[in-house]
Design a protein around this motif. Structure first.
Motif, mmCIF file in Angstrom:
data_model
loop_
_atom_site.group_PDB
_atom_site.id
_atom_site.type_symbol
_atom_site.label_atom_id
_atom_site.label_comp_id
_atom_site.label_asym_id
_atom_site.label_seq_id
_atom_site.Cartn_x
_atom_site.Cartn_y
_atom_site.Cartn_z
ATOM 1 N N LEU A 1 -0.701 22.950 11.144
ATOM 2 C CA LEU A 1 0.525 23.776 11.199
ATOM 3 C C LEU A 1 0.588 24.552 9.885
ATOM 4 O O LEU A 1 -0.234 25.422 9.664
ATOM 5 C CB LEU A 1 1.727 22.885 11.493
ATOM 6 C CG LEU A 1 1.609 22.115 12.840
ATOM 7 C CD1 LEU A 1 2.787 21.196 13.073
ATOM 8 C CD2 LEU A 1 1.413 23.055 14.015
ATOM 9 N N ALA A 2 1.557 24.241 8.998
ATOM 10 C CA ALA A 2 1.541 24.935 7.697
ATOM 11 C C ALA A 2 0.572 24.199 6.775
ATOM 12 O O ALA A 2 0.958 23.663 5.739
ATOM 13 C CB ALA A 2 2.949 24.980 7.121
ATOM 14 N N GLY B 1 -0.380 19.711 7.804
ATOM 15 C CA GLY B 1 0.537 20.824 7.550
ATOM 16 C C GLY B 1 1.960 20.480 7.945
ATOM 17 O O GLY B 1 2.199 19.714 8.883
ATOM 18 N N GLY B 2 2.898 21.033 7.203
ATOM 19 C CA GLY B 2 4.308 20.874 7.533
ATOM 20 C C GLY B 2 4.714 21.935 8.547
ATOM 21 O O GLY B 2 3.880 22.506 9.258
ATOM 22 N N ILE B 3 6.021 22.175 8.589
ATOM 23 C CA ILE B 3 6.606 23.097 9.557
ATOM 24 C C ILE B 3 7.159 24.282 8.776
ATOM 25 O O ILE B 3 8.079 24.108 7.970
ATOM 26 C CB ILE B 3 7.775 22.394 10.276
ATOM 27 C CG1 ILE B 3 7.272 21.177 11.046
ATOM 28 C CG2 ILE B 3 8.519 23.323 11.199
ATOM 29 C CD1 ILE B 3 6.406 21.529 12.194
ATOM 30 N N CYS B 4 6.597 25.470 8.981
ATOM 31 C CA CYS B 4 7.109 26.630 8.236
ATOM 32 C C CYS B 4 7.569 27.765 9.140
ATOM 33 O O CYS B 4 8.146 28.726 8.655
ATOM 34 C CB CYS B 4 6.073 27.145 7.230
ATOM 35 S SG CYS B 4 4.720 28.048 7.980
ATOM 36 N N ILE C 1 3.360 15.245 5.342
ATOM 37 C CA ILE C 1 4.211 14.110 4.976
ATOM 38 C C ILE C 1 5.439 14.550 4.179
ATOM 39 O O ILE C 1 6.540 14.036 4.371
ATOM 40 C CB ILE C 1 3.387 13.074 4.178
ATOM 41 C CG1 ILE C 1 2.271 12.512 5.083
ATOM 42 C CG2 ILE C 1 4.259 11.944 3.663
ATOM 43 C CD1 ILE C 1 1.274 11.634 4.353
ATOM 44 N N THR C 2 5.251 15.524 3.272
ATOM 45 C CA THR C 2 6.390 15.929 2.416
ATOM 46 C C THR C 2 6.666 17.439 2.474
ATOM 47 O O THR C 2 7.619 17.903 1.866
ATOM 48 C CB THR C 2 6.099 15.611 0.931
ATOM 49 O OG1 THR C 2 4.999 16.440 0.507
ATOM 50 C CG2 THR C 2 5.732 14.160 0.720
ATOM 51 N N GLY C 3 5.838 18.190 3.161
ATOM 52 C CA GLY C 3 5.902 19.659 3.083
ATOM 53 C C GLY C 3 4.803 20.174 2.157
ATOM 54 O O GLY C 3 4.339 21.291 2.285
ATOM 55 N N GLY C 4 4.442 19.338 1.158
ATOM 56 C CA GLY C 4 3.325 19.666 0.272
ATOM 57 C C GLY C 4 3.578 20.888 -0.600
ATOM 58 O O GLY C 4 4.722 21.319 -0.809
ATOM 59 N N HIS D 1 9.389 22.185 6.178
ATOM 60 C CA HIS D 1 9.825 20.811 6.444
ATOM 61 C C HIS D 1 8.634 19.896 6.706
ATOM 62 O O HIS D 1 7.646 20.318 7.321
ATOM 63 C CB HIS D 1 10.726 20.770 7.693
ATOM 64 C CG HIS D 1 11.968 21.569 7.557
ATOM 65 N ND1 HIS D 1 13.146 21.043 7.078
ATOM 66 C CD2 HIS D 1 12.216 22.879 7.815
ATOM 67 C CE1 HIS D 1 14.074 21.989 7.050
ATOM 68 N NE2 HIS D 1 13.535 23.119 7.495
ATOM 69 N N PRO D 2 8.746 18.626 6.306
ATOM 70 C CA PRO D 2 7.753 17.642 6.735
ATOM 71 C C PRO D 2 7.947 17.325 8.221
ATOM 72 O O PRO D 2 9.032 17.532 8.769
ATOM 73 C CB PRO D 2 8.065 16.414 5.870
ATOM 74 C CG PRO D 2 9.490 16.559 5.467
ATOM 75 C CD PRO D 2 9.792 18.039 5.445
#
Ligand code: SF4
Length: 181
Positions: A14-15, A61-64, A90-93, A136-137
């Motif tokens: 994802l992101a 990847g997080g959610i962007c 896990i955290t957005g990174g 977002h994670p």
């Protein structure tokens, strides 16, 4: 080759930066025994466009953006076990560093005011997924069953985790396999 039916595994970025997928490929020649045990559904490694019913889903990847959210829901609906792999999931990174900035100002700077741009405009084609205000994670949007930390986790950690899961054990990353950088 084992006579057991193969587990079906889907993966997506994802992101993310595809680094966690590169780390998966870092299991090197162990890919061959892995392919005796699993078959890949939707993944950057296959040409399958949508995630079907799977035993395991692995997401880096997080959610962007809005498309990330749709894909994440598709994976959660169809995968019995869903794994967030890597710091971004896990955290957005690192991409979440934009969370303290105003999204509109970021887009303006990158597409309109950055020196050297000629006739810049903020892309607005409806084909493009709308960015979310924050990164977002995954666990803020759906339930996640397991987390594999690292940016990226090592190939050895991914191998240990997957082989535990495939043989029905609760995955455990022992000494030397857990890292966060
Ligand atoms: S955790 Fe690191 S390697 Fe994995 S997608 Fe994010 S930036 Fe890339």
């Amino acid at each position: 080759m084992s006579g057991k039916p193969k587990l079906r595994v889907a993966t997506t970025s994802l992101a993310g930066c595809f680094g966690c997928h590169m780390s998966l490929l870092d299991i090197d020649e162990r890919l061959f025994p892995l392919l005796d045990l699993v078959e890949f559904d939707r993944s950057p490694l296959t040409d399958i466009k949508h995630c079907g019913l799977c035993d395991i889903g692995i997401i880096e990847g997080g959610i962007c953006n809005a498309e990330n959210v749709h894909v994440l829901y598709e994976f959660r609906r169809n995968c019995k076990t869903l794994i967030a792999i890597g710091s971004c999931a896990i955290t957005g990174g690192l991409p979440a560093q934009r969370n303290h900035l105003d999204l509109g100002s970021c887009l303006t700077e990158v597409y309109l005011t950055e020196p050297g741009l000629a006739h810049g405009h903020i892309p607005n084609d409806p084909e493009l997924p709308l960015p979310l205000d924050k990164v977002h994670p995954l666990h803020e949007v759906v339930k996640i069953d397991y987390f594999i930390p690292g940016c990226p986790p090592s190939g050895d950690a991914i191998w240990k985790f997957l082989t535990d899961l495939i043989v029905g054990k609760t995955p455990e990353l022992g000494h030397g396999l857990i890292k966060y950088d």
